[in-house]
Structures are given as structure tokens and as C-alpha cells.
Design a protein around this motif. Structure first.
Motif, PDB file in Angstrom:
ATOM      1  N   PHE A 106      83.193 -75.701  67.570  1.00 53.59           N
ATOM      2  CA  PHE A 106      83.830 -76.944  67.126  1.00 53.59           C
ATOM      3  C   PHE A 106      85.338 -76.824  67.369  1.00 53.59           C
ATOM      4  O   PHE A 106      85.887 -75.720  67.341  1.00 53.59           O
ATOM      5  CB  PHE A 106      83.600 -77.152  65.625  1.00 53.59           C
ATOM      6  CG  PHE A 106      82.180 -77.503  65.281  1.00 53.59           C
ATOM      7  CD1 PHE A 106      81.851 -78.789  64.891  1.00 53.59           C
ATOM      8  CD2 PHE A 106      81.165 -76.550  65.346  1.00 53.59           C
ATOM      9  CE1 PHE A 106      80.541 -79.128  64.566  1.00 53.59           C
ATOM     10  CE2 PHE A 106      79.860 -76.875  65.022  1.00 53.59           C
ATOM     11  CZ  PHE A 106      79.544 -78.165  64.638  1.00 53.59           C
TER      12      PHE A 106
ATOM     13  N   ASP B 283      83.791 -86.076  59.488  1.00 57.82           N
ATOM     14  CA  ASP B 283      83.478 -86.584  60.826  1.00 57.82           C
ATOM     15  C   ASP B 283      84.729 -86.871  61.647  1.00 57.82           C
ATOM     16  O   ASP B 283      84.705 -86.810  62.867  1.00 57.82           O
ATOM     17  CB  ASP B 283      82.646 -87.869  60.727  1.00 57.82           C
ATOM     18  CG  ASP B 283      81.184 -87.523  60.521  1.00 57.82           C
ATOM     19  OD1 ASP B 283      80.882 -86.320  60.548  1.00 57.82           O
ATOM     20  OD2 ASP B 283      80.386 -88.448  60.319  1.00 57.82           O
TER      21      ASP B 283
ATOM     22  N   PHE C 202      86.908 -83.477  63.572  1.00 56.26           N
ATOM     23  CA  PHE C 202      86.600 -82.707  64.779  1.00 56.26           C
ATOM     24  C   PHE C 202      86.798 -83.520  66.049  1.00 56.26           C
ATOM     25  O   PHE C 202      86.366 -84.672  66.121  1.00 56.26           O
ATOM     26  CB  PHE C 202      85.153 -82.209  64.705  1.00 56.26           C
ATOM     27  CG  PHE C 202      84.944 -81.255  63.568  1.00 56.26           C
ATOM     28  CD1 PHE C 202      85.337 -79.927  63.682  1.00 56.26           C
ATOM     29  CD2 PHE C 202      84.412 -81.691  62.372  1.00 56.26           C
ATOM     30  CE1 PHE C 202      85.177 -79.049  62.630  1.00 56.26           C
ATOM     31  CE2 PHE C 202      84.249 -80.809  61.311  1.00 56.26           C
ATOM     32  CZ  PHE C 202      84.633 -79.494  61.435  1.00 56.26           C
TER      33      PHE C 202
ATOM     34  N   LYS D 297      82.390 -81.639  68.730  1.00 57.98           N
ATOM     35  CA  LYS D 297      81.331 -81.400  67.746  1.00 57.98           C
ATOM     36  C   LYS D 297      80.027 -81.232  68.500  1.00 57.98           C
ATOM     37  O   LYS D 297      79.437 -82.221  68.930  1.00 57.98           O
ATOM     38  CB  LYS D 297      81.256 -82.644  66.852  1.00 57.98           C
ATOM     39  CG  LYS D 297      80.998 -82.364  65.426  1.00 57.98           C
ATOM     40  CD  LYS D 297      81.061 -83.626  64.604  1.00 57.98           C
ATOM     41  CE  LYS D 297      80.446 -83.320  63.268  1.00 57.98           C
ATOM     42  NZ  LYS D 297      80.162 -84.458  62.481  1.00 57.98           N
TER      43      LYS D 297
ATOM     44  N   LYS E 169      76.262 -77.630  62.813  1.00 56.35           N
ATOM     45  CA  LYS E 169      77.248 -78.062  61.817  1.00 56.35           C
ATOM     46  C   LYS E 169      78.337 -76.998  61.729  1.00 56.35           C
ATOM     47  O   LYS E 169      78.065 -75.813  61.973  1.00 56.35           O
ATOM     48  CB  LYS E 169      76.596 -78.386  60.480  1.00 56.35           C
ATOM     49  CG  LYS E 169      76.177 -77.249  59.611  1.00 56.35           C
ATOM     50  CD  LYS E 169      75.557 -77.814  58.320  1.00 56.35           C
ATOM     51  CE  LYS E 169      75.218 -76.701  57.342  1.00 56.35           C
ATOM     52  NZ  LYS E 169      76.312 -76.177  56.571  1.00 56.35           N
ATOM     53  N   PRO E 170      79.561 -77.412  61.407  1.00 56.32           N
ATOM     54  CA  PRO E 170      80.652 -76.431  61.402  1.00 56.32           C
ATOM     55  C   PRO E 170      80.489 -75.403  60.293  1.00 56.32           C
ATOM     56  O   PRO E 170      79.864 -75.684  59.264  1.00 56.32           O
ATOM     57  CB  PRO E 170      81.905 -77.287  61.168  1.00 56.32           C
ATOM     58  CG  PRO E 170      81.411 -78.534  60.524  1.00 56.32           C
ATOM     59  CD  PRO E 170      80.014 -78.758  61.024  1.00 56.32           C
TER      60      PRO E 170
END
Ligand SMILES: CSCCC(=O)C(=O)COP(=O)(O)O
Ligand SMILES: [Zn+2]
Length: 239
Positions: free
Chosen positions: A69, A82, A85, A88, A93-94
């Protein structure tokens, strides 16, 4: 901008943050610092001021640069994740440590944060209360002090007889719940280069990933030594 643009993460330069995060995580896995998806690294690209962050819950030693990311600033807002980033990757998911990494960047102006689940850090967190402390060991000289060199304006390293002090905070069920304690540590001890999280691991940071790596290795060595010293009844701070 596409959220999966590869140009932010694909580079032939081994020192590109995306390449470094992957190669260092593989090295750290080999040292048992990031087993079973634990731990991670975040790096600020000093040229673009972008932050590179690993995905959550993946085997960190197997990550590819395209799994990463990218963040264009450090103002973390969990309600607007949302918008944070600029890259993405689909289906990922981060890292849960994202708010912690961004706290270090924002509060301290550092350029790299390493998080490991080093067993030395976990064991030391059971042997020390509020601070890990050690002095009179040569390797402390690899770590920064609060003193500034008047000529270079940079922090000078600890001397052999100086005491390295690393704050210890309590672990929580979720990483984001550590944020307030981490902010407090950053504000109260702006010159520390690490914080130990009891029964969890350690976060180590520096003005560059190279420095953060040196600090992380040195601290881990000192933590291991301190555990052995305690076992033998030797004080880790020499009076
Ligand atoms: C067994 S790992 C638990 C989460 C954690 O502490 C960690 O460091 C990794 O979190 P991530 O979201 O980056 O996978
Ligand atoms: Zn962790």
C-alpha cells in the motif's frame, strides 16, 4: 489515479522502499522476528514523501512489491481510511499497524519504522516494568542519544558508559488501541528510537531505513544480552 498503479512500487533499484520492505522482511523472518505474519516495516520515500506499508495478515517474508500500500501523508483517520491510500492492492487490507507507523512518522519526523515480534523483546518486557535499561555494553554506542553535535546538528550516539532506556507500554487486543500510548511516548520521550510493547514485540524507528535497521539489530542484541545477564543475577545498569 488507479488504486493499483504498479509504477509506485515497481523499480529495479534494490533501495526503492517497496523492494527494501520485501527484502528486509525476508531477512527478518530468518531471524524469527516476523514469523506467522507478525511484524512489518514501513518506509517513507524521502524524495516523494510517500509512505509504503505492508498488507495485513500475509506472510511478510513472501510479500512482493506489488502487494504494498502507498500513503500520501500521515494523517490517519480510521473513519476515512479509503481516502488515505493512493495505492491499494485488490483483495488486501493494510497492516493493522498502519496507525502506529503513521504516528511515528507524524510525531517524530522519522523515515522508517520496523516492528518485530522478537522473542528477546517479548522476554525483556516480562523482566522490566516501565523501561528497559542497559549500560556499559559496547553495542549501546550504535544507538542515538538525546545530545546534539553542535557542528553537524545531528544526534550523537550513546557512549559506552551511557544508559540506553527504552519505554515499555502495555499490549492491547487491537493494534490501533496502542496509538494513544505511542503518541504519549513520542511526546514525552522524543529522543527514544524504540518502544517495547509488553508480551507483543517492539517498534524501532530512525531517520532512514538503514539507521532503523542498525538500531533494531543493536537493540535486539542488547535485549538478548540483558535477559542472560538477569538470569545470572547481573544488573544491566552498572552503578
Ligand atoms: C500474529 S500477528 C498479529 C498482528 C500483529 O501484531 C502484527 O504485527 C502484524 O499485523 P499485520 O496487520 O501487519 O499483519
Ligand atoms: Zn505486532
Amino acid at each position: 489515479m488507479s488504486m493499483i498503479s504498479d509504477e509506485l512500487v515497481v523499480s529495479e533499484d534494490p533501495l526503492h522502499p517497496a523492494n527494501l520492505i520485501c527484502s528486509l522482511c525476508t531477512k527478518f523472518y530468518e531471524k524469527d522476528w516476523c514469523l506467522g505474519t507478525g511484524g512489518g516495516i514501513s518506509i517513507r520515500d524521502q524524495e516523494t514523501n510517500r509512505y509504503y506499508i505492508a498488507p495485513s495478515g500475509v506472510q511478510k517474508e513472501l510479500m512482493k512489491p506489488t502487494d504494498l500500500f502507498v500513503v500520501n501523508g500521515y494523517h490517519y483517520d480510521p473513519d476515512h481510511e479509503d481516502t488515505l491510500f493512493i495505492r491499494k492492492p485488490d483483495g488486501l487490507k493494510p497492516s493493522d499497524c498502519t496507525p502506529l507507523f503513521l504516528t511515528c512518522f507524524k510525531e517524530l519526523g522519522v523515515s522508517a519504522v520496523i516492528h518485530t515480534h522478537s522473542s528477546n523483546a517479548v522476554m525483556a518486557s516480562l523482566l522490566y516494568d516501565d523501561f528497559f535499561e542497559i549500560s556499559h555494553i559496547e553495542q549501546v554506542k550504535a544507538l542515538p542519544s538525546h545530545k546534539i553535535d553542535p557542528e553537524t546538528g545531528k544526534h550523537i550516539n550513546l557512549l559506552f558508559q551511557d544508559t540506553l532506556r527504552i519505554p515499555v507500554i502495555e499490549n492491547q487486543n487491537f493494534e490501533y488501541e496502542l496509538t494513544d500510548d505511542l503518541i504519549n511516548i513520542c511526546r514525552k520521550y522524543p529522543h527514544t528510537c524504540a518502544v517495547i510493547v509488553r508480551r507483543h514485540g517492539i517498534f524501532v524507528w530512525g531517520p532512514s531505513i538503514q539507521k532503523a535497521k542498525i538500531y533494531n539489530e543493536s537493540i535486539d542484541y542488547l535485549l538478548g544480552l540483558a535477559i542472560q545477564m538477569k538470569e545470572m543475577g547481573i544488573d544491566t545498569v552498572k552503578k
